[in-house]
Design a protein around this motif. Sequence first.
Motif, PDB file in Angstrom:
ATOM      1  N   GLN A 164       0.831  -1.205   0.000  1.00 22.27           N
ATOM      2  CA  GLN A 164       0.000   0.000   0.000  1.00 22.27           C
ATOM      3  C   GLN A 164       0.868   1.259   0.000  1.00 22.27           C
ATOM      4  N   GLU A 167       2.239   1.691  -3.534  1.00 24.47           N
ATOM      5  CA  GLU A 167       1.173   2.124  -4.441  1.00 24.47           C
ATOM      6  C   GLU A 167       0.865   3.602  -4.245  1.00 24.47           C
ATOM      7  N   GLU A 168       0.766   4.022  -2.988  1.00 30.00           N
ATOM      8  CA  GLU A 168       0.458   5.429  -2.712  1.00 30.00           C
ATOM      9  C   GLU A 168       1.611   6.336  -3.136  1.00 30.00           C
ATOM     10  N   HIS A 170       3.665   5.807  -5.593  1.00 27.51           N
ATOM     11  CA  HIS A 170       3.585   5.915  -7.054  1.00 27.51           C
ATOM     12  C   HIS A 170       2.405   6.782  -7.500  1.00 27.51           C
ATOM     13  N   GLU A 171       1.294   6.710  -6.789  1.00 28.28           N
ATOM     14  CA  GLU A 171       0.151   7.566  -7.127  1.00 28.28           C
ATOM     15  C   GLU A 171       0.494   9.032  -6.962  1.00 28.28           C
ATOM     16  N   LYS A 172       1.194   9.367  -5.890  1.00 25.19           N
ATOM     17  CA  LYS A 172       1.492  10.772  -5.586  1.00 25.19           C
ATOM     18  C   LYS A 172       2.663  11.325  -6.398  1.00 25.19           C
ATOM     19  N   HIS A 173       3.638  10.478  -6.696  1.00 26.86           N
ATOM     20  CA  HIS A 173       4.870  10.954  -7.338  1.00 26.86           C
ATOM     21  C   HIS A 173       5.346   9.972  -8.417  1.00 26.86           C
ATOM     22  N   PHE A 174       4.458   9.644  -9.325  1.00 22.68           N
ATOM     23  CA  PHE A 174       4.762   8.630 -10.336  1.00 22.68           C
ATOM     24  C   PHE A 174       6.006   8.976 -11.153  1.00 22.68           C
ATOM     25  N   CYS A 177       9.177   8.545  -9.095  1.00 23.40           N
ATOM     26  CA  CYS A 177       9.375   7.109  -8.827  1.00 23.40           C
ATOM     27  C   CYS A 177       9.916   6.406 -10.070  1.00 23.40           C
ATOM     28  N   LYS A 178       9.363   6.759 -11.212  1.00 26.38           N
ATOM     29  CA  LYS A 178       9.785   6.152 -12.482  1.00 26.38           C
ATOM     30  C   LYS A 178      11.202   6.595 -12.841  1.00 26.38           C
TER      31      LYS A 178
END
Length: 186
Positions: A164, A167-168, A170-174, A177-178
């Motif tokens: 979790q 996932e969060e 990546h949702e906030k700072h995709f 993160c990438k």
Amino acid sequence: MDQDKFIFCLEAVPDVETDTTTEVVESLEQLAFTHGISSIYKTCDTIEGLDDSLSALLYDDHNFTDYEIIYLVMQGEENSICINEYFYSLEEIAELFEGKLKGKIVHFANEKVLDLSAEEAQYFLDITGARAISGYGAKFDTVRSIHLDKVFFSLCQDEEDVIQIVEELHEKHFALCKLLDFRLYY
């Protein structure tokens, strides 16, 4: 937010006798002021210093169970860290801290690339007892991970489930993160 969870940060420096305020110290102070997340910051310039610092935390600090994250800011390569121009494999580090990191998340800043095989990651987790090991698959001299690290630490305060948390994050700072190739082995 559970303010009873702390971060233990250990940064490799050329000489522990030289007193300098690094970007990491400033960011940890900012994290404490803005999110109420306390931390202990130490430096090391030898593998013995790394061992001594973590052992002192483990055996002398009665709040060790409250330290959820062991944050390592060290140079290195995929499966090793570098302290004062000496390389130590994560297998060696795992054996050094055998059974001492139960339930902790060991997080590496992007000073080093963290690229482990499934077997290497599982070995580290099994030997140390750590809950997870995380870091980045990409290292940039111009892009430091400290800002994403702070978000990760904040999410770890609010959520127990590492999936979790990722996932969060990546949702906030995709994009970040990438770009930095955030990785978590559990």
